[in-house]
Write a protein that holds these residues in place. Structure first.
Motif, short mmCIF file in Angstrom:
data_model
loop_
_atom_site.label_atom_id
_atom_site.label_comp_id
_atom_site.label_asym_id
_atom_site.label_seq_id
_atom_site.Cartn_x
_atom_site.Cartn_y
_atom_site.Cartn_z
N LEU A 1 -11.19 -5.33 20.55
CA LEU A 1 -10.02 -5.00 19.74
C LEU A 1 -9.10 -6.19 19.50
O LEU A 1 -8.10 -6.06 18.80
N GLY A 2 -9.40 -7.32 20.12
CA GLY A 2 -8.54 -8.49 19.98
C GLY A 2 -7.20 -8.31 20.69
O GLY A 2 -6.18 -8.80 20.21
N LEU A 3 -7.21 -7.62 21.83
CA LEU A 3 -6.00 -7.36 22.60
C LEU A 3 -6.10 -8.02 23.97
O LEU A 3 -7.18 -8.41 24.40
N THR A 4 -4.98 -8.09 24.66
CA THR A 4 -5.00 -8.48 26.06
C THR A 4 -5.47 -7.28 26.87
O THR A 4 -5.46 -6.14 26.37
N GLU A 5 -5.84 -7.50 28.12
CA GLU A 5 -6.25 -6.38 28.98
C GLU A 5 -5.11 -5.38 29.16
O GLU A 5 -5.32 -4.17 29.13
N GLY A 6 -3.91 -5.88 29.32
CA GLY A 6 -2.75 -5.00 29.48
C GLY A 6 -2.52 -4.15 28.25
O GLY A 6 -2.22 -2.96 28.34
N GLN A 7 -2.64 -4.75 27.07
CA GLN A 7 -2.47 -3.99 25.83
C GLN A 7 -3.56 -2.94 25.70
O GLN A 7 -3.28 -1.80 25.31
N ALA A 8 -4.80 -3.30 26.04
CA ALA A 8 -5.89 -2.34 25.97
C ALA A 8 -5.64 -1.17 26.92
O ALA A 8 -5.88 -0.01 26.57
N MET A 9 -5.13 -1.46 28.13
CA MET A 9 -4.82 -0.39 29.08
C MET A 9 -3.78 0.56 28.51
O MET A 9 -3.90 1.78 28.66
N ARG A 10 -2.77 0.01 27.85
CA ARG A 10 -1.72 0.86 27.28
C ARG A 10 -2.26 1.72 26.15
O ARG A 10 -1.92 2.90 26.04
N VAL A 11 -3.11 1.15 25.30
CA VAL A 11 -3.72 1.91 24.21
C VAL A 11 -4.55 3.06 24.77
O VAL A 11 -4.47 4.20 24.31
N LEU A 12 -5.35 2.78 25.78
CA LEU A 12 -6.19 3.80 26.38
C LEU A 12 -5.36 4.88 27.08
O LEU A 12 -5.60 6.07 26.89
N LEU A 13 -4.41 4.46 27.88
CA LEU A 13 -3.60 5.40 28.64
C LEU A 13 -2.81 6.33 27.71
O LEU A 13 -2.65 7.51 27.99
N ALA A 14 -2.35 5.80 26.58
CA ALA A 14 -1.63 6.61 25.60
C ALA A 14 -2.53 7.72 25.04
O ALA A 14 -2.03 8.71 24.50
N ARG A 15 -3.82 7.56 25.20
CA ARG A 15 -4.79 8.56 24.74
C ARG A 15 -5.39 9.35 25.89
O ARG A 15 -6.41 10.00 25.75
N GLY A 16 -4.76 9.26 27.07
CA GLY A 16 -5.21 10.03 28.21
C GLY A 16 -6.40 9.45 28.94
O GLY A 16 -7.03 10.13 29.74
N ILE A 17 -6.74 8.21 28.66
CA ILE A 17 -7.87 7.54 29.31
C ILE A 17 -7.30 6.59 30.36
O ILE A 17 -6.59 5.65 30.02
N TRP A 18 -7.61 6.84 31.64
CA TRP A 18 -7.01 6.10 32.74
C TRP A 18 -7.82 4.87 33.12
O TRP A 18 -9.04 4.95 33.24
N PRO A 19 -7.14 3.73 33.35
CA PRO A 19 -7.82 2.59 33.97
C PRO A 19 -8.21 3.00 35.40
O PRO A 19 -7.40 3.56 36.14
N GLU A 20 -9.43 2.74 35.79
CA GLU A 20 -9.92 3.18 37.10
C GLU A 20 -9.05 2.65 38.25
O GLU A 20 -8.84 3.32 39.25
#
Length: 156
Positions: free
Chosen positions: A39-58
């Motif tokens: 996605l061309g994001l940082t890991e932190g940005q990707a975590m926020r995008v995922l978490l906002a959709r109910g997908i948790w970083p392990e």
């Protein structure tokens, strides 16, 4: 950053990264990195995008009992200044990194000395003579690669 591209390739990438162990959906560290890269994001940005959709970083999954998605999103979006990376500041930085803080700004003009070995989190025999902010930054990056760290050798 908030809009998740809908291309089939990225949907496939997301599907390949998910670990389905029941609810919620989970993405491990490798999956987060692949998504961030895709996605061309940082890991932190990707975590926020995922978490906002109910997908948790392990890495934060066991915190679900005490931390809501909203709270973790707020933590991942937060920026904290730490004045001093020694006895208290180094331990505080490590705790904040493990709790999900998104960015730490570290300030300390000192270097590690042998007398710091018994009480300062990031002081090791290898870091003796090195700036505290650099050793702290490097140690934090090893424990939380998603974390944005700014190391400033300033006295506050």
């Amino acid at each position: 950053m908030d809009s998740f591209p809908a291309s089939a390739a990225l949907r496939d990438l997301l599907a390949s990264c998910l670990k389905f162990s029941g609810a919620p959906s989970v993405v491990d560290m490798d999956g987060t990195r692949r998504l961030a890269h895709g996605l061309g994001l940082t890991e932190g940005q990707a975590m926020r995008v995922l978490l906002a959709r109910g997908i948790w970083p392990e890495r934060f999954l066991r915190s679900r009992e005490s931390v809501s998605e909203e709270t973790l999103l707020r933590l991942l979006s937060s920026r904290v200044l730490i004045a001093g990376c020694g006895g208290l500041g180094g331990h505080l930085a490590a705790l904040l990194a493990r709790s999900g803080i998104g960015c730490l700004v570290l300030c300390d003009p000192d270097i590690f000395e042998e007398s710091n070995l018994n009480r300062q989190r990031f002081c090791t025999e290898k870091t003796l003579g090195h700036p505290k902010v650099e050793a702290c930054r490097d140690g934090l990056r090893e424990m939380a690669s998603y974390l944005e760290v700014q190391a400033l050798p300033w006295e506050l």
